[in-house]
Design an enzyme around this catalytic site. Structure first.
Site, PDB file in Angstrom:
ATOM      1  N   ASP A 305     136.026  70.013  99.084  1.00  0.00           N
ATOM      2  CA  ASP A 305     136.793  70.350 100.289  1.00  0.00           C
ATOM      3  C   ASP A 305     136.989  71.857 100.285  1.00  0.00           C
ATOM      4  OD1 ASP A 305     138.721  70.274 102.498  1.00  0.00           O
ATOM      5  OD2 ASP A 305     138.973  68.162 102.029  1.00  0.00           O
ATOM      6  N   HIS A 339     134.350  72.839 102.090  1.00  0.00           N
ATOM      7  CA  HIS A 339     134.530  72.868 103.537  1.00  0.00           C
ATOM      8  C   HIS A 339     134.824  74.273 104.045  1.00  0.00           C
ATOM      9  CE1 HIS A 339     135.578  68.291 103.826  1.00  0.00           C
ATOM     10  NE2 HIS A 339     134.322  68.532 103.495  1.00  0.00           N
TER      11      HIS A 339
END
Length: 559
Positions: A305, A339
């Site tokens: 992430d 991310h």
């Protein structure tokens, strides 16, 4: 007898103690550049007394299977009784349950040492904690400290959270072989066959109603116990602590976020590595929340992430807490998969201010520089300075300001599409977030889906952003929507297709020495009904290759 002898040893004067702790000579400052774009005090590191014990002296074995939870606790308690010191983890694999640090304690991992946390979830009771900007219940973190002063994790070893035992995973993120292995290992597959859950407790928590990872209906501890496995712990959680150091260690394979300092003052993080599989749900690298005076340098992140993330609470809870994240210096870091490389939000309701990010590299992240929030958050992100950023193979946007964040990764959002244009204004109030006073210079990016995307609210534009000395090659150009007082100075955008610069409802916009490939059709595209005072100076853009909507033409000057 061993403990009695060690206590006797610890009672000796500091000069006779074993090895010195990380800062035994007294508190010293974290490293800051000679010139900062804002006033920032020296970041004080922890002062650890010059005592040292080995966890092995308290009965622990580095044999990879003997549980060492009690030995870690005994070593920490013995040192804490004498005012603190260093707990040494020798070479070996040390299998354990949760470790809780106390005042003046340093956990030091020697070369070839590894701490592996047990996958026995009964060792991690529910505790009240802050997570995703809200006060809630989660499983106790493998490493934690609360209201502690002068704490450190240092050395050369690895801390492994055994995260695969905790995390659900989406079928589309695994190879066929990996998926089949997951299914064979036990657990539960969702009715649609697309998600593997490690247990029924996890599945219940994930499907009974949650705002991302926080339950929307549970109120009592008994409610949360029904979904205990869903409440995955953060690997390292330091909350309300002062003078914190993380140095040299590799943190990997967390059940959820890896490192979460919250409401801390004087945080130094240097030369650490954070890594996990790219499919690790919520596998953030470091989430710095409502902290003051932070130095993060020389570190590497390869995660599932966001890599480096700045937060300050969520919605009303964050506004009521009212503790901004401020005085942050990030330098010489690399983020690989993730991310976002450097990220602010989306939980930023307490505000973020006074941030300098410099000399960082992002390679293979979804987004390079990612600022995200949404209506309902409130909070102001301001006085942000970003310098010398190199990016390659960015899957979505090199530079993103998004006030319409919907809880999905940039890649997931791109698949769904639906970018807002000419949306109606709503009343602005304390729940309206703001991004403003942001300075970005010396940025290079080769390979992105889109060079830039500014996506402000109609009632609260992205404001006062300067991007200077930037070169970006991407599939599509820079798209700037609902933004005010934006300057692109000496910026080159090389799109593979379409316009180099797309504007929608921008005010007081200036592009100075803007460059793009010659001969682009519709190199400049302007749409929307709320444009005002748009000026573009570019040798490659003129009246012949500017595509202006009828409502926008009067607001645009091409120089």
């Amino acid at each position: 007898l061993i403990i009695m002898n060690l206590k006797h040893l610890l009672m000796l004067p500091a000069a006779a103690a074993l090895a010195a702790g990380c800062c035994s000579s007294g508190a010293r400052s974290g490293s800051l550049p000679a010139e900062m774009p804002f006033e920032m005090p020296a970041v004080v590191q922890p002062a650890i007394p010059a005592r040292s014990v080995s966890v092995a002296d308290f009965g622990a074995s580095g044999d990879a299977h003997t549980l060492a939870t009690g030995a870690f606790a005994a070593a920490i308690d013995a040192l804490a009784e004498q005012g603190g010191g260093r707990v040494v983890v020798p070479a070996g694999v040390w299998y354990t349950g949760p470790i809780v640090l106390k005042d003046n304690i340093e956990l030091h991992l020697e070369q070839n040492s590894m701490i592996v946390f047990s996958d026995d979830k009964s060792l991690y009771p529910l505790v009240q904690i802050t997570f995703e900007g809200l006060n809630t219940w989660r499983c106790q973190s493998p490493v934690s400290a609360t209201h502690a002063k002068n704490i450190a994790i240092t050395g050369f070893g690895v801390i492994d959270g055994n995260g695969d035992a905790w995390r659900a995973v989406k079928r589309g993120k695994l190879t066929a072989g990996q998926w089949n292995a997951k299914v064979r290992s036990g657990g539960i597959v969702s009715e649609d066959g697309n998600t593997w859950y490690p247990s029924e407790s996890f599945r219940f928590g994930a499907t009974s109603g949650s705002d991302q990872n926080v339950s929307t209906w549970a109120r009592t501890r008994e409610d949360f116990e029904k979904m205990k496995d869903f409440l995955r712990p953060v690997l390292v959680a330091f909350h309300h602590c002062e003078n914190v150091l993380l140095e040299g260690v590799t943190f990997q394979n967390s059940p959820c976020w890896h490192i979460h300092p919250a409401m801390c003052t004087n945080l130094t993080v240097r030369n650490i590595t954070v890594r996990c599989p790219d499919y690790a749900q919520n596998g953030d690298g470091i989430d710095i929340e409502s902290c003051k005076n932070v130095v993060l340098t020389g570190s590497r992140f390869d995660v599932g992430d966001d890599g480096i993330c700045i937060k300050s609470g969520k919605d009303k809870a964050g506004r009521d807490r009212g503790i901004p994240c401020e005085n942050i210096y990030v330098n010489d870091c690399i983020v690989f998969h993730g991310h976002g490389g450097f990220v602010v939000g989306s939980e930023m309701s307490g505000g973020v201010k006074n941030v300098l990010v410099s000399d960082c590299t992002f390679s293979g992240t979804d987004v390079g520089l990612r600022f995200k929030s949404t209506r309902g958050r409130g909070g102001v992100v301001e006085n942000i300075h970003i310098r010398n950023i190199a990016m390659n193979n960015i899957l979505q946007d090199a530079l993103l300001f998004d006030l319409f964040y919907g809880g999905k990764s940039a890649s997931e959002a791109a698949e769904e599409g639906g970018e807002p244009t000419d949306m109606a204004l709503r009343p602005a109030d304390e729940t309206t977030p703001a991004f403003r006073n942001i300075h970005i210079r010396d940025v290079w990016c080769r390979g992105a889906r889109r060079a830039m995307y500014f996506n402000g609210l109609p009632e609260m534009n992205v404001e006062q952003v300067v991007v200077e000395n930037a070169w970006m090659q991407a599939r599509t150009g820079a798209q700037i929507c609902e933004s005010t007082d934006v300057v692109l100075r000496n910026v080159t955008v090389v799109p593979e297709k379409g316009a180099a610069l797309i504007l929608n409802n921008v005010k007081d916009f200036r592009a100075e020495d803007f460059s793009c490939p010659a001969g682009l059709k519709c190199a400049l595209t302007v749409t929307g009904s709320r444009n005002r005072n748009v000026r573009v100076a570019s040798e490659e853009i003129g009246a012949a290759n500017a595509c202006l909507s009828a409502r926008a033409a009067a607001a645009v000057t091409i120089e």
